[in-house]
Design a protein around this motif. Sequence first.
Motif, PDB file in Angstrom:
ATOM      1  N   ILE A 189      32.068  48.711  41.963  1.00 55.76           N
ATOM      2  CA  ILE A 189      32.309  47.369  42.504  1.00 55.76           C
ATOM      3  C   ILE A 189      31.663  47.223  43.872  1.00 55.76           C
ATOM      4  CG2 ILE A 189      34.112  45.792  43.306  1.00 55.76           C
ATOM      5  CD1 ILE A 189      35.869  46.970  41.019  1.00 55.76           C
ATOM      6  N   GLU A 190      31.812  48.237  44.718  1.00 54.79           N
ATOM      7  CA  GLU A 190      31.184  48.212  46.049  1.00 54.79           C
ATOM      8  C   GLU A 190      29.674  48.111  45.942  1.00 54.79           C
ATOM      9  OE1 GLU A 190      32.368  48.200  49.267  1.00 54.79           O
ATOM     10  OE2 GLU A 190      34.256  47.733  48.282  1.00 54.79           O
TER      11      GLU A 190
ATOM     12  N   ASN B 252      28.647  44.651  45.010  1.00 57.06           N
ATOM     13  CA  ASN B 252      28.734  43.719  46.133  1.00 57.06           C
ATOM     14  C   ASN B 252      27.468  43.776  46.972  1.00 57.06           C
ATOM     15  OD1 ASN B 252      31.249  42.759  45.425  1.00 57.06           O
ATOM     16  ND2 ASN B 252      32.346  44.176  46.751  1.00 57.06           N
TER      17      ASN B 252
ATOM     18  N   LEU C 166      38.159  41.825  38.957  1.00 58.82           N
ATOM     19  CA  LEU C 166      37.066  41.673  39.923  1.00 58.82           C
ATOM     20  C   LEU C 166      37.382  40.626  40.983  1.00 58.82           C
ATOM     21  CD1 LEU C 166      33.931  41.935  37.611  1.00 58.82           C
ATOM     22  CD2 LEU C 166      34.867  43.674  39.136  1.00 58.82           C
TER      23      LEU C 166
ATOM     24  N   THR D 271      40.210  42.103  43.336  1.00 65.19           N
ATOM     25  CA  THR D 271      39.778  43.179  44.232  1.00 65.19           C
ATOM     26  C   THR D 271      38.730  42.680  45.216  1.00 65.19           C
ATOM     27  OG1 THR D 271      38.164  43.934  42.595  1.00 65.19           O
ATOM     28  CG2 THR D 271      40.291  45.058  42.647  1.00 65.19           C
ATOM     29  N   GLY D 272      37.809  41.851  44.750  1.00 64.93           N
ATOM     30  CA  GLY D 272      36.738  41.366  45.619  1.00 64.93           C
ATOM     31  C   GLY D 272      37.245  40.509  46.759  1.00 64.93           C
ATOM     32  N   THR D 273      38.029  39.503  46.447  1.00 64.83           N
ATOM     33  CA  THR D 273      38.504  38.603  47.495  1.00 64.83           C
ATOM     34  C   THR D 273      39.448  39.306  48.449  1.00 64.83           C
ATOM     35  OG1 THR D 273      40.257  37.810  46.035  1.00 64.83           O
ATOM     36  CG2 THR D 273      38.247  36.497  46.120  1.00 64.83           C
TER      37      THR D 273
END
Length: 159
Positions: free
Chosen positions: A26-27, A30, A121, A124-126
């Motif tokens: 995920i990182e 981004n 997603l 976790t992202g926000t």
Amino acid sequence: NIICSIVFGDRFDYQDKKFLTLIDWIEENNKLQTSIQTQLYNFFPTVMDYLPGPHKALIKNIEKVDKFTTDIVVEHQKTLDPTCPRDFIDAFLNKMEQEKGNVHSKFTVETLSRTTLDLFLAGTGTTSITLRFAILILHKYPEIVGNGNSLKLFNRLWD
């Protein structure tokens, strides 16, 4: 982990290799999303499929995260107790069972996998971005920390 407990019904140990690998994917995504090739892929996917670039790694990472969530959905299907839903996935599986006879139902395994992935997603992202910015702001304005007057912080940000 809060998102994991809501969506997957389980928390991961912070040293769990699968969980850490998932966070790494995920990182990395981004970071990859800001590349020009990835942005061009959004407009010209057919052309970009033939060109190398970071968008290829982003797609592979998304496929890995998708497999991660799909595997959890499959495991939930095997251990489902309709009378005691553990999480979002179980609730969705119960709804799928209710809609079994409806040919127009949107409650399918594919929809469940995609929705689970989207919730994970997005959550976790926000959350991580918000926390990063909060820490950055607190680092930039250390005099605000601990004095109980957060209004000063917001006034400074808008000046």
